[in-house]
Design an enzyme around this catalytic site. Structure first.
Site, PDB file in Angstrom:
ATOM      1  N   GLU A  96     -12.409  95.632-121.621  1.00  0.00           N
ATOM      2  CA  GLU A  96     -11.701  95.026-120.544  1.00  0.00           C
ATOM      3  C   GLU A  96     -11.937  93.861-119.865  1.00  0.00           C
ATOM      4  OE1 GLU A  96     -11.089  98.396-117.526  1.00  0.00           O
ATOM      5  OE2 GLU A  96     -10.708  99.742-119.324  1.00  0.00           O
ATOM      6  N   HIS A 154     -14.288 105.595-124.036  1.00  0.00           N
ATOM      7  CA  HIS A 154     -13.861 104.345-125.007  1.00  0.00           C
ATOM      8  C   HIS A 154     -14.843 104.322-126.180  1.00  0.00           C
ATOM      9  CE1 HIS A 154     -12.319 102.220-121.562  1.00  0.00           C
ATOM     10  NE2 HIS A 154     -13.105 102.518-120.645  1.00  0.00           N
ATOM     11  N   HIS A 205     -18.233  97.461-121.567  1.00  0.00           N
ATOM     12  CA  HIS A 205     -16.959  97.938-120.842  1.00  0.00           C
ATOM     13  C   HIS A 205     -16.072  96.630-120.583  1.00  0.00           C
ATOM     14  CE1 HIS A 205     -13.981  99.395-118.059  1.00  0.00           C
ATOM     15  NE2 HIS A 205     -14.129 100.515-118.302  1.00  0.00           N
ATOM     16  N   HIS A 208     -20.692  96.929-106.305  1.00  0.00           N
ATOM     17  CA  HIS A 208     -20.687  96.480-105.163  1.00  0.00           C
ATOM     18  C   HIS A 208     -19.899  97.214-103.845  1.00  0.00           C
ATOM     19  CE1 HIS A 208     -21.723  92.569-107.186  1.00  0.00           C
ATOM     20  NE2 HIS A 208     -22.060  92.288-106.010  1.00  0.00           N
TER      21      HIS A 208
HETATM   22 CO    CO Z   1     -13.114 102.143-118.605  1.00  0.00          CO
END
Ligand code: CO
Length: 294
Positions: A209, A241, A179, A122
């Protein structure tokens, strides 16, 4: 956020000066010849292992559009700063677009290499709107991330099924690590798990997350009495990650949490962009913006 917006503003103004006219190919009463360019925009990664993913996408895009110049940008300020310290200069989308304006591109297809239309996507939309408003190009259009339409969801389900290691036995699980985000688009991940499980009830999608968290995935695995799981990143790159949160030796890694619960874990260190089946979805999304240029 405020800082970011003002930087965008400065860059937008700067790039106007660079191009010495703010009218799309029309300054000083003449029209520029059509020059089409592709700008690939990834979150970015400072891990060397991630380069395989980016090179794979770059190759696929250039094979699909051999006559269109391809440029790259990373949306993550942190990653770009890290890379700069290593002597690697990567552009933000704003700087990359300003350079493309300076190079007299008239039509730009931006392709988001993000997984969902979250915060970075966005931000990118707002950048495109800014460049549109100042008339930097005759046309500038942004392509969808990996998961956008229902067609993408189905294609991604097929792609996941293709990437599962062949040695996996019936009754063994596949746990994808996405993620995840506070952004409303996080809902794509549980939606993907729902659609994957219609095909294979032992595939799970968790997030680092967002929702679902690894604790919930662990409960689901235990409820099904699963004893072994393949852990795979559902991120374009097998970067930080994947290395630490998924497969790391720390107590709070997914490997540790699931192993402690009696589930044997086999990490697969490959990002989605290393598989052609996923790359094909991003490359196909470029058809959208490019169709506007005919
Ligand atoms: Co991250």
């Amino acid at each position: 956020m405020q800082r970011k917006r003002s930087i965008v503003g400065i860059v937008v103004v700067m790039s106007c000066f660079l191009a010495s006219n703010c009218l799309a190919g029309g300054g000083h009463g003449h029209t520029l010849p059509q020059k089409v360019g592709i700008l690939l925009v990834a979150f970015g990664s400072s891990e060397a292992s991630a380069q395989i993913s980016f090179e794979n996408i770059d190759k696929a895009v250039k094979a699909a559009y051999p006559n269109i110049p391809v440029r790259w940008a990373y949306t993550s300020d942190i990653i770009r700063a890290k890379l700069a310290k290593q002597g690697k200069q990567l552009d933000s989308p704003e700087v990359a677009l300003a350079k493309m304006q300076n190079e007299k591109f008239t039509h730009v297809a931006l392709q988001s290499l993000h997984t969902i239309g979250g915060a970075e996507y966005h931000d990118l939309r707002r950048t495109v709107t800014g460049f549109k408003a100042m008339g930097a190009f005759q046309k500038i259009v942004l392509g969808y991330p990996l998961l956008a339409t229902q067609e993408d969801m189905q294609a991604s389900v097929e792609a996941v099924l293709k990437t599962i290691p062949k040695e996996r036995q019936p009754g063994e699980a596949v746990v994808l690590m996405a993620h995840g985000t506070h952004h409303p688009s996080n809902a794509f991940y549980p939606a993907l798990m729902f659609q994957l499980q219609l095909r294979d009830p032992n595939i799970f999608v968790g997030t680092v997350e967002g929702y679902p968290e690894v604790g919930l995935i662990k409960e689901m695995l235990l409820k099904k009495k699963i004893k072994k799981a393949y852990l795979m990143p559902f991120m374009s790159v097998a970067g930080d990650h994947a290395k630490n949160d998924m497969a790391g030796d720390e107590n709070d890694s997914w490997k540790s949490i699931l192993s402690d619960a009696g589930i044997q874990c086999i990490p697969v260190m490959k990002g989605t962009a290393e598989y052609d089946s996923f790359v094909a979805i991003w490359v196909k999304h470029l058809e959208g913006p490019l169709a506007h240029f005919k």
